[in-house]
Design a protein around this motif. Structure first.
Motif, PDB file in Angstrom:
ATOM      1  N   ASN A   1       0.871  -0.961  -0.143  1.00  0.00           N
ATOM      2  CA  ASN A   1      -0.031   0.047   0.016  1.00  0.00           C
ATOM      3  C   ASN A   1       0.713   1.242   0.157  1.00  0.00           C
ATOM      4  OD1 ASN A   1      -2.305  -1.351   0.139  1.00  0.00           O
ATOM      5  ND2 ASN A   1      -2.149  -1.935   2.461  1.00  0.00           N
ATOM      6  N   ASN A   2       0.243   2.456  -0.234  1.00  0.00           N
ATOM      7  CA  ASN A   2       0.903   3.815  -0.128  1.00  0.00           C
ATOM      8  C   ASN A   2       1.184   3.734   1.241  1.00  0.00           C
ATOM      9  OD1 ASN A   2       1.038   6.739   0.400  1.00  0.00           O
ATOM     10  ND2 ASN A   2       0.706   6.622  -1.794  1.00  0.00           N
ATOM     11  N   HIS A   3       2.702   4.227   1.378  1.00  0.00           N
ATOM     12  CA  HIS A   3       3.359   4.438   2.783  1.00  0.00           C
ATOM     13  C   HIS A   3       3.667   5.577   3.042  1.00  0.00           C
ATOM     14  CE1 HIS A   3       4.181   0.061   2.525  1.00  0.00           C
ATOM     15  NE2 HIS A   3       5.518   0.278   3.218  1.00  0.00           N
ATOM     16  N   GLY A   4       2.756   6.615   2.578  1.00  0.00           N
ATOM     17  CA  GLY A   4       2.948   8.167   2.784  1.00  0.00           C
ATOM     18  C   GLY A   4       2.540   8.346   4.145  1.00  0.00           C
ATOM     19  N   GLY A   5       1.837   7.559   4.850  1.00  0.00           N
ATOM     20  CA  GLY A   5       1.139   7.777   6.270  1.00  0.00           C
ATOM     21  C   GLY A   5       1.870   7.109   7.267  1.00  0.00           C
ATOM     22  N   ARG A   6       3.016   6.260   6.672  1.00  0.00           N
ATOM     23  CA  ARG A   6       3.772   5.763   7.678  1.00  0.00           C
ATOM     24  C   ARG A   6       4.522   6.723   8.716  1.00  0.00           C
ATOM     25  NH1 ARG A   6       1.266   2.213   5.570  1.00  0.00           N
ATOM     26  NH2 ARG A   6       2.010   0.281   5.376  1.00  0.00           N
ATOM     27  N   PRO A   7       4.582   6.650   9.982  1.00  0.00           N
ATOM     28  CA  PRO A   7       5.182   7.850  10.883  1.00  0.00           C
ATOM     29  C   PRO A   7       6.541   8.113  10.495  1.00  0.00           C
ATOM     30  CG  PRO A   7       3.884   6.006  12.314  1.00  0.00           C
ATOM     31  CD  PRO A   7       4.051   5.561  10.860  1.00  0.00           C
ATOM     32  N   GLU A   8       7.290   7.224  10.177  1.00  0.00           N
ATOM     33  CA  GLU A   8       8.964   7.661  10.058  1.00  0.00           C
ATOM     34  C   GLU A   8       8.998   8.253   8.470  1.00  0.00           C
ATOM     35  OE1 GLU A   8       7.894   3.335   8.479  1.00  0.00           O
ATOM     36  OE2 GLU A   8       7.583   4.481  10.328  1.00  0.00           O
ATOM     37  N   VAL A   9       8.038   7.762   7.813  1.00  0.00           N
ATOM     38  CA  VAL A   9       8.198   8.353   6.241  1.00  0.00           C
ATOM     39  C   VAL A   9       7.466   9.730   6.111  1.00  0.00           C
ATOM     40  CG1 VAL A   9       7.342   7.964   4.027  1.00  0.00           C
ATOM     41  CG2 VAL A   9       8.104   5.987   5.342  1.00  0.00           C
TER      42      VAL A   9
ATOM     43  N   LYS B   1       7.514  11.849   8.590  1.00  0.00           N
ATOM     44  CA  LYS B   1       8.452  12.701   9.271  1.00  0.00           C
ATOM     45  C   LYS B   1       9.614  13.004   8.220  1.00  0.00           C
ATOM     46  CE  LYS B   1      10.543  13.565  13.727  1.00  0.00           C
ATOM     47  NZ  LYS B   1      10.945  12.890  14.931  1.00  0.00           N
ATOM     48  N   ALA B   2      10.040  12.099   7.588  1.00  0.00           N
ATOM     49  CA  ALA B   2      11.263  12.166   6.614  1.00  0.00           C
ATOM     50  C   ALA B   2      10.833  12.961   5.543  1.00  0.00           C
ATOM     51  CB  ALA B   2      11.496  10.867   6.282  1.00  0.00           C
ATOM     52  N   ILE B   3       9.548  12.906   5.041  1.00  0.00           N
ATOM     53  CA  ILE B   3       9.038  14.094   3.914  1.00  0.00           C
ATOM     54  C   ILE B   3       9.044  15.279   4.354  1.00  0.00           C
ATOM     55  CG2 ILE B   3       7.114  14.553   2.484  1.00  0.00           C
ATOM     56  CD1 ILE B   3       6.674  11.574   2.252  1.00  0.00           C
ATOM     57  N   GLN B   4       8.893  15.429   5.695  1.00  0.00           N
ATOM     58  CA  GLN B   4       8.397  16.764   6.187  1.00  0.00           C
ATOM     59  C   GLN B   4       9.853  17.283   6.714  1.00  0.00           C
ATOM     60  OE1 GLN B   4       5.922  16.759   9.417  1.00  0.00           O
ATOM     61  NE2 GLN B   4       5.958  19.115  10.034  1.00  0.00           N
ATOM     62  N   SER B   5      10.779  16.739   7.531  1.00  0.00           N
ATOM     63  CA  SER B   5      11.938  17.186   7.954  1.00  0.00           C
ATOM     64  C   SER B   5      13.151  16.689   7.596  1.00  0.00           C
ATOM     65  CB  SER B   5      11.840  17.180   9.693  1.00  0.00           C
ATOM     66  OG  SER B   5      11.662  15.685   9.957  1.00  0.00           O
ATOM     67  N   GLY B   6      13.138  15.704   6.850  1.00  0.00           N
ATOM     68  CA  GLY B   6      14.517  15.019   6.258  1.00  0.00           C
ATOM     69  C   GLY B   6      14.530  13.839   6.657  1.00  0.00           C
ATOM     70  N   GLU B   7      14.268  13.498   8.003  1.00  0.00           N
ATOM     71  CA  GLU B   7      14.736  12.117   8.551  1.00  0.00           C
ATOM     72  C   GLU B   7      13.301  11.847   9.468  1.00  0.00           C
ATOM     73  OE1 GLU B   7      18.417  11.737  10.196  1.00  0.00           O
ATOM     74  OE2 GLU B   7      18.080  13.171  11.667  1.00  0.00           O
ATOM     75  N   GLY B   8      13.300  10.490   9.855  1.00  0.00           N
ATOM     76  CA  GLY B   8      12.297  10.090  10.927  1.00  0.00           C
ATOM     77  C   GLY B   8      12.683   8.630  11.283  1.00  0.00           C
ATOM     78  N   SER B   9      12.165   8.313  12.383  1.00  0.00           N
ATOM     79  CA  SER B   9      12.414   6.947  12.862  1.00  0.00           C
ATOM     80  C   SER B   9      11.470   6.623  13.871  1.00  0.00           C
ATOM     81  CB  SER B   9      13.912   7.083  13.554  1.00  0.00           C
ATOM     82  OG  SER B   9      14.019   7.714  14.816  1.00  0.00           O
ATOM     83  N   CYS B  10      11.048   5.567  14.060  1.00  0.00           N
ATOM     84  CA  CYS B  10      10.056   4.782  15.269  1.00  0.00           C
ATOM     85  C   CYS B  10      10.363   3.407  15.368  1.00  0.00           C
ATOM     86  CB  CYS B  10       8.889   5.144  14.647  1.00  0.00           C
ATOM     87  SG  CYS B  10       7.938   4.319  13.215  1.00  0.00           S
ATOM     88  N   VAL B  11       9.630   2.810  16.339  1.00  0.00           N
ATOM     89  CA  VAL B  11       9.486   1.177  16.602  1.00  0.00           C
ATOM     90  C   VAL B  11       8.158   1.290  16.639  1.00  0.00           C
ATOM     91  CG1 VAL B  11      10.166  -0.471  18.202  1.00  0.00           C
ATOM     92  CG2 VAL B  11      11.658   1.387  17.794  1.00  0.00           C
ATOM     93  N   ARG B  12       7.672   0.186  15.532  1.00  0.00           N
ATOM     94  CA  ARG B  12       6.346  -0.155  15.623  1.00  0.00           C
ATOM     95  C   ARG B  12       6.142  -1.488  14.860  1.00  0.00           C
ATOM     96  NH1 ARG B  12       4.466   0.427  10.643  1.00  0.00           N
ATOM     97  NH2 ARG B  12       5.659   1.771   9.277  1.00  0.00           N
TER      98      ARG B  12
END
Length: 437
Positions: free
Chosen positions: A91-99, A101-112
């Protein structure tokens, strides 16, 4: 007691070890988590190359041996490539938290929990120059494998630590309890108790209290024996004289004499009982707070002189008051009793035509020129029922409690008594009150 202390030590040790393992695991997990994200970030830096990602996409999806999952995501969230599964089924991964956040600020991370992999995953996402996002993922299970591998060592270490702690606790408990058991077994030889230095003040306190208890017990026993003896003497005389009169064995003249003796012994008995009651009252109330007020000792001495004057005249003794006002915070009734007893003794143990001087300056002084007290008896004159001359005491009506009462009253006020006397040279007693009393 030993079992209870050991049990408490074991509980504390077990709780301490469990908390230590838990906190260590928690801290280690935080550290590992930080290290994982650092490694994923470094891996993402290495793969920050569009040509490299295109090549991986052309090869098709492959599950890597190092259990790293690589996902390439378009700017709109569409999955361009995934190393774990076919990107077409994702599916589309645009809603994944880490993705997001990366699109918005350059990088993102999480544990889920990953919907695709079905388990907890560490995700790190980084936006590339063209706006696409590369995401690196690592299974959390691979980290927990480290804990599973170290679990036997951790359990072994915890068990050994617990056993060593229990052994040390038992040793310390025995060392702690041993002197207490020795004291309980033989309170009369506390000096033989072997103990560590921290317990010595406690042992010294117990020794002192034990000695005080024994001394008080002996004093009470002696006091009871003395009271019984002192009461028995006049009562025996009263009973004997009364029996002679009751049986008609005495003439009229003798009956008059016997009645006079009964009266004298009864009076002596009343004086003795009053002194005993007063001393007992002082014993019972010692340490309690008395009502003190600022009082002129010179004025109290004047009252006592006026009260004792008839007694002095009866014995042919000259009684005089000298000095000046001396103010102190005292209990009036007790100080009057102290002055009365000292003056009474000075009159009783004097010679006909003798003198008694009461001087009040910086201290209270009662001095006489009577029979005096031999040096060998001076340390004992304040003991209960002690008499230097028993025959003279009986003749003068002394109970042997007057100076004991004086000493008690002085102790209540924190005063110090000084005695200066010698056989046939008179007696001088000085009562010095503490400064500022």
């Amino acid at each position: 007691m030993t079992k209870k202390i050991n049990l408490n030590f074991m509980v504390v040790t077990a709780v301490s070890i469990i908390l230590t393992v838990f906190l260590t695991t928690l801290v280690s997990y935080q550290f590992f988590q930080k290290e994982v994200f650092t490694d994923l970030s470094s891996f993402a830096e290495i793969m920050d190359d569009l040509d490299f990602m295109e090549q991986m996409k052309d090869r098709g999806f492959v599950k890597p041996e190092d259990e790293l999952r690589i996902t390439w995501i378009a700017e709109d969230g569409a999955v361009l490539y995934d190393s774990y599964t076919n990107d077409k089924v994702l599916n589309n991964h645009g809603g994944r938290p880490e993705v997001a956040k990366a699109i918005q600020s350059g990088e993102g991370s999480c544990v889920r929990k990953s919907e695709t992999m079905g388990q907890n995953i560490f995700f790190y996402a980084k936006r590339l120059e063209d706006g696409t996002v590369i995401r690196i993922a690592k299974e959390a299970g691979s980290i927990w494998n480290i804990y599973r591998n170290t679990l036997p060592v951790t359990l072994l270490t915890a068990t050994v630590s617990f056993l060593v702690s229990v052994w040390i606790a038992r040793h310390l408990t025995r060392a702690f309890i041993r002197p207490i058991e020795q004291m309980a077994a033989d309170m009369n030889h506390l000096e033989n108790v072997t103990s560590y230095k921290e317990l010595m003040p406690f042992i010294e306190l117990i020794r002192s209290q034990h000695e005080d208890t024994l001394r008080n017990a002996r004093m009470r026993q002696e006091f009871t024996a003395n009271v019984s003896h002192e009461l028995k003497t006049p009562l025996t005389s009263i009973s004997g004289y009364a029996e002679l009169i009751a049986n008609g064995m005495a003439s009229k003249k003798e009956s008059r004499h016997f009645a006079e003796e009964i009266h004298n012994n009864a009076s002596r008995l009343l004086v003795l009982i009053n002194d005993i009651l007063q001393l007992s009252e002082l014993d019972d109330s010692f340490g309690q707070r008395y009502s003190f007020e600022r009082t002129d000792i010179y004025e109290l001495a004047g009252r006592c002189i006026a009260m004792m004057q008839p007694v002095a005249d009866e014995h042919g003794i000259s009684l005089a008051l000298e000095g000046r006002p001396l103010f102190a915070s005292v209990n009036k009734e007790l100080i009057e009793e102290l002055i009365y007893n000292l003056c009474d003794n000075a009159i009783r143990y004097n010679c006909k035509g003798g003198h008694v001087w009461v001087r009040v300056t910086d201290s209270l002084v009662i001095q006489d020129d009577g029979i005096g007290i031999p040096k060998k008896y001076q340390k004992r004159v304040f003991e209960r029922f002690f008499r230097v001359d028993k025959s003279r005491s009986k003749k003068t009506g002394g109970t042997g409690l007057g100076l004991a009462i004086v000493k008690h009253i002085a102790d209540v006020h924190g005063a110090v008594i000084f005695l200066d006397s010698d056989d046939g040279m008179g007696t001088r007693i000085r009562v010095e009150f503490p400064v500022g009393i």
